[in-house]
Design a protein around this motif. Structure first.
Motif, mmCIF file in Angstrom:
data_model
loop_
_atom_site.group_PDB
_atom_site.id
_atom_site.type_symbol
_atom_site.label_atom_id
_atom_site.label_comp_id
_atom_site.label_asym_id
_atom_site.label_seq_id
_atom_site.Cartn_x
_atom_site.Cartn_y
_atom_site.Cartn_z
ATOM 1 N N HIS A 116 0.846 -1.198 0.000
ATOM 2 C CA HIS A 116 0.000 0.000 0.000
ATOM 3 C C HIS A 116 0.876 1.240 0.000
ATOM 4 O O HIS A 116 1.836 1.346 0.770
ATOM 5 C CB HIS A 116 -0.903 -0.003 1.234
ATOM 6 N N ILE A 117 0.570 2.191 -0.872
ATOM 7 C CA ILE A 117 1.386 3.402 -0.999
ATOM 8 C C ILE A 117 0.938 4.414 0.045
ATOM 9 O O ILE A 117 0.060 5.253 -0.185
ATOM 10 C CB ILE A 117 1.281 4.010 -2.406
ATOM 11 N N GLY A 118 1.521 4.312 1.234
ATOM 12 C CA GLY A 118 1.251 5.273 2.294
ATOM 13 C C GLY A 118 2.310 6.360 2.325
ATOM 14 O O GLY A 118 3.196 6.428 1.459
ATOM 15 N N LEU A 119 2.242 7.218 3.341
ATOM 16 C CA LEU A 119 3.169 8.345 3.442
ATOM 17 C C LEU A 119 4.610 7.864 3.575
ATOM 18 O O LEU A 119 5.504 8.354 2.866
ATOM 19 C CB LEU A 119 2.801 9.221 4.639
ATOM 20 N N ALA A 120 4.834 6.900 4.471
ATOM 21 C CA ALA A 120 6.200 6.441 4.712
ATOM 22 C C ALA A 120 6.794 5.807 3.458
ATOM 23 O O ALA A 120 7.954 6.084 3.098
ATOM 24 C CB ALA A 120 6.222 5.441 5.867
ATOM 25 N N LEU A 121 6.008 4.988 2.779
ATOM 26 C CA LEU A 121 6.506 4.344 1.562
ATOM 27 C C LEU A 121 6.759 5.379 0.478
ATOM 28 O O LEU A 121 7.768 5.307 -0.236
ATOM 29 C CB LEU A 121 5.497 3.297 1.081
ATOM 30 N N GLY A 122 5.867 6.351 0.337
ATOM 31 C CA GLY A 122 6.059 7.389 -0.675
ATOM 32 C C GLY A 122 7.312 8.203 -0.430
ATOM 33 O O GLY A 122 8.079 8.471 -1.357
ATOM 34 N N THR A 165 9.823 2.227 7.977
ATOM 35 C CA THR A 165 9.935 2.766 9.336
ATOM 36 C C THR A 165 10.537 1.773 10.315
ATOM 37 O O THR A 165 10.774 2.113 11.474
ATOM 38 C CB THR A 165 8.543 3.194 9.858
#
Length: 383
Positions: A221-227, A299
């Motif tokens: 899932h493309i969340g904030l941390a991954l982005g 993270t």
């Protein structure tokens, strides 16, 4: 030696000032070589995942050492014998088939596919020698070393560990050390082609680090941390690009090579474009492996092996760049030297968070670029 009629036209010695551009066939060839780099990254990642990072790193070093020798050999080949005729193009494509066999065998090269690697490598060696004979008979001094290295790799597939690694190491030493015995006479290389060919290779190999981002993020899932991590991974790759291409190093390198007499030019090319590019390319492989591990859990703390891959990979790249510049007489390499040393300290934040180490490495790369640029501007002659 009497050559067949379709193959008998020898490459006329071209004046050194004649411009030779990298052909699309050479770029096509490089794509197959870069596939081998992708396979090496996978080999290193497998070592990190299986809890044997040192063994994985050793395997990558040995396989890369053997492969890089023949890639450089083909870069020199097309410099001396441009693939302008159909017969030459067919033979280059045959060499690509050898590289494809080599690349496909890499994941299990130490576990059953070593003989396939040796067969593909033998095809590379034979095609290389046959084509190079059209340009210079000096290749006959190189061929015994190439065949010897191939034989060592082939025998390594038939013996148990640790003899496998010892034979691979002997092959690398034989190949890398052969210029000392062969000498550099008879290999008149045109500077512009060598500079352009290796620059394009670095561009394509840097693309491998971008591919590693995509593979590592697959299915997530493309969340904030991954982005943010993906953007930082891209920024780090961009910094590596800037360190290689952002200044005028290519122009200065070409001028340094063109100003040298033929034998010294060959020695400079060996030092700058064969030996000094080894840590740079291995550095990209290591960074790609580290990014691939980081993107999945940005993270979370990285394992020590993955954090080291990122830090050592960056350090290798910038140290290789300093070596390259020094061989060609370029000054102002201090920022790269201390940048390589400071990079090792980024292992600590990596053990806390993958995102933290990527941030630290990207920031360090930017500092090195800025300091080096200001240093070069300060020593530039005033017109």
């Amino acid at each position: 030696m009497r050559l067949p009629g379709w193959f008998a036209e020898r490459a006329a010695p071209a004046p050194q000032e004649t411009e030779l551009r990298v052909s699309t066939l050479e770029l096509f060839f490089d794509l197959v070589f870069v596939f081998t780099v992708t396979q090496l990254t996978g080999l290193l990642v497998d070592g990190l995942q299986d809890g044997r990072p040192l063994e994985g790193a050793l395997q990558v070093l040995l396989v890369f050492g053997v492969i890089w020798w023949m890639y450089a050999g083909y870069a020199w080949l097309t410099n001396a014998v441009p693939p302008t005729r159909p017969a030459r193009r067919v033979l280059i494509l045959l060499g690509m088939a050898g590289f494809m066999i080599v690349a496909l065998s890499i994941p299990a090269v130490f576990d059953g596919d070593g003989l396939a690697f040796a067969i593909g490598y033998l095809l590379l060696v034979v095609v290389h020698a046959g084509l190079y004979l059209q340009g210079t008979s000096a290749i006959t001094r190189v061929l015994p070393f190439n065949l010897g290295g191939t034989a060592l790799v082939g025998v390594a597939a038939l013996v148990p560990t640790p003899y496998t690694y010892l034979l691979w190491a002997a092959a690398v030493i034989l190949l890398w050390g052969s210029p000392y015995y062969i000498g550099q006479k008879g290999f008149n290389l045109r500077a512009g082609h060598i500079v352009e060919r290796h620059g394009l290779l670095v561009i394509v190999v840097l693309g491998e680090s971008i591919v590693a981002l995509g593979i590592g993020a697959k299915g997530l899932h493309i969340g904030l941390a991954l982005g943010v991590t993906a953007v930082l991974g891209l920024a780090l790759a961009a910094c590596l690009w800037w360190l290689y291409f952002g200044g005028d190093d290519e122009t200065r390198a070409e001028h340094a090579l063109e100003g040298a007499e033929p034998v010294r030019r060959t020695r400079l090319i060996l030092g700058a474009y064969f030996y000094a590019h080894i840590p740079m390319l291995l550095g990209i492989v290591a960074v790609s492996a580290g990014v691939k591990k980081a993107i999945g859990h940005p993270t979370d703390p990285l394992k020590l092996s993955a954090a080291l891959a990122l830090a050592v990979g960056f350090a290798l790249f910038v140290a290789g760049g300093a070596w390259f510049r020094r061989v060609l007489g370029m000054s102002g390499n201090g920022p790269r030297v201390w940048g390589a040393l400071v990079a090792l300290a980024t292992v600590a934040p990596g053990l806390w968070s993958a995102l933290a180490q990527l941030t630290a490495l990207t920031a360090l790369a930017i500092v090195v670029i800025v300091v080096e640029r200001r240093s070069n501007a300060a020593v530039a002659p005033v017109h």
